[in-house]
Design a protein around this motif. Sequence first.
Motif, PDB file in Angstrom:
ATOM      1  N   VAL A  22      24.647 -59.508 -13.085  1.00 41.82           N
ATOM      2  CA  VAL A  22      23.717 -59.998 -12.062  1.00 41.82           C
ATOM      3  C   VAL A  22      24.355 -61.144 -11.274  1.00 41.82           C
ATOM      4  N   LEU A  23      24.986 -62.061 -11.974  1.00 41.73           N
ATOM      5  CA  LEU A  23      25.609 -63.209 -11.314  1.00 41.73           C
ATOM      6  C   LEU A  23      26.757 -62.779 -10.409  1.00 41.73           C
ATOM      7  N   ARG A  24      27.559 -61.839 -10.861  1.00 41.95           N
ATOM      8  CA  ARG A  24      28.673 -61.354 -10.035  1.00 41.95           C
ATOM      9  C   ARG A  24      28.156 -60.687  -8.760  1.00 41.95           C
ATOM     10  N   THR A  25      27.078 -59.927  -8.890  1.00 41.69           N
ATOM     11  CA  THR A  25      26.485 -59.285  -7.716  1.00 41.69           C
ATOM     12  C   THR A  25      25.956 -60.323  -6.747  1.00 41.69           C
ATOM     13  N   GLU A  26      25.261 -61.328  -7.277  1.00 46.58           N
ATOM     14  CA  GLU A  26      24.732 -62.381  -6.412  1.00 46.58           C
ATOM     15  C   GLU A  26      25.868 -63.155  -5.736  1.00 46.58           C
ATOM     16  N   HIS A  27      26.955 -63.391  -6.454  1.00 45.63           N
ATOM     17  CA  HIS A  27      28.111 -64.096  -5.906  1.00 45.63           C
ATOM     18  C   HIS A  27      28.709 -63.309  -4.733  1.00 45.63           C
ATOM     19  N   ARG A  28      28.848 -61.988  -4.912  1.00 43.32           N
ATOM     20  CA  ARG A  28      29.349 -61.129  -3.836  1.00 43.32           C
ATOM     21  C   ARG A  28      28.400 -61.134  -2.638  1.00 43.32           C
ATOM     22  N   ASP A  29      27.093 -61.086  -2.907  1.00 43.48           N
ATOM     23  CA  ASP A  29      26.104 -61.113  -1.830  1.00 43.48           C
ATOM     24  C   ASP A  29      26.180 -62.417  -1.042  1.00 43.48           C
ATOM     25  N   LEU A  30      26.428 -63.517  -1.735  1.00 45.19           N
ATOM     26  CA  LEU A  30      26.571 -64.798  -1.055  1.00 45.19           C
ATOM     27  C   LEU A  30      27.807 -64.797  -0.155  1.00 45.19           C
ATOM     28  N   ASP A  31      28.888 -64.157  -0.594  1.00 48.67           N
ATOM     29  CA  ASP A  31      30.078 -64.017   0.258  1.00 48.67           C
ATOM     30  C   ASP A  31      29.705 -63.350   1.576  1.00 48.67           C
ATOM     31  N   THR A  32      28.957 -62.279   1.478  1.00 45.44           N
ATOM     32  CA  THR A  32      28.538 -61.534   2.669  1.00 45.44           C
ATOM     33  C   THR A  32      27.649 -62.395   3.561  1.00 45.44           C
ATOM     34  N   ALA A  33      26.704 -63.101   2.944  1.00 46.82           N
ATOM     35  CA  ALA A  33      25.789 -63.947   3.715  1.00 46.82           C
ATOM     36  C   ALA A  33      26.538 -65.087   4.405  1.00 46.82           C
ATOM     37  N   ARG A  38      28.737 -67.494   9.312  1.00 47.72           N
ATOM     38  CA  ARG A  38      29.892 -68.050  10.032  1.00 47.72           C
ATOM     39  C   ARG A  38      30.152 -67.322  11.351  1.00 47.72           C
ATOM     40  N   SER A  39      29.853 -66.027  11.397  1.00 49.77           N
ATOM     41  CA  SER A  39      30.141 -65.237  12.592  1.00 49.77           C
ATOM     42  C   SER A  39      29.142 -65.476  13.723  1.00 49.77           C
ATOM     43  N   MET A  40      28.075 -66.197  13.440  1.00 51.94           N
ATOM     44  CA  MET A  40      27.089 -66.494  14.476  1.00 51.94           C
ATOM     45  C   MET A  40      27.673 -67.489  15.477  1.00 51.94           C
ATOM     46  N   ALA A  41      27.141 -67.463  16.707  1.00 53.00           N
ATOM     47  CA  ALA A  41      27.625 -68.357  17.771  1.00 53.00           C
ATOM     48  C   ALA A  41      27.444 -69.824  17.385  1.00 53.00           C
ATOM     49  N   ALA A  42      26.295 -70.154  16.821  1.00 52.39           N
ATOM     50  CA  ALA A  42      26.019 -71.534  16.393  1.00 52.39           C
ATOM     51  C   ALA A  42      25.450 -71.492  14.973  1.00 52.39           C
ATOM     52  N   PRO A  43      26.336 -71.394  13.973  1.00 55.40           N
ATOM     53  CA  PRO A  43      25.856 -71.285  12.585  1.00 55.40           C
ATOM     54  C   PRO A  43      25.122 -72.545  12.132  1.00 55.40           C
ATOM     55  N   ASP A  44      24.121 -72.341  11.305  1.00 53.62           N
ATOM     56  CA  ASP A  44      23.354 -73.438  10.720  1.00 53.62           C
ATOM     57  C   ASP A  44      24.212 -74.067   9.617  1.00 53.62           C
ATOM     58  N   GLN A  45      24.755 -75.236   9.891  1.00 52.99           N
ATOM     59  CA  GLN A  45      25.682 -75.885   8.954  1.00 52.99           C
ATOM     60  C   GLN A  45      25.008 -76.262   7.634  1.00 52.99           C
TER      61      GLN A  45
END
Length: 75
Positions: A22-33, A38-45
Amino acid sequence: MERTDSETQHQGVQDPGARLAVLRTEHRDLDTAIDALRSMAAPDQLQLARLKKRKLRLKDEIAVLEDMRVPDIIA
């Protein structure tokens, strides 16, 4: 009173192997998020910092569970 599956997970009673998955899956999902944010024009820091912090906490918890799975060998 019976515990739900989510209550059991949060209290550490769940099987360590299943918890690790479960933790590994959540860690991977956080990478994606994080990448998506980051790819947004003005990311919420602030949100980006929170996601990174959560990812680090997960990494630490994953390391602890992995260490528990490997027995100490006395040489």
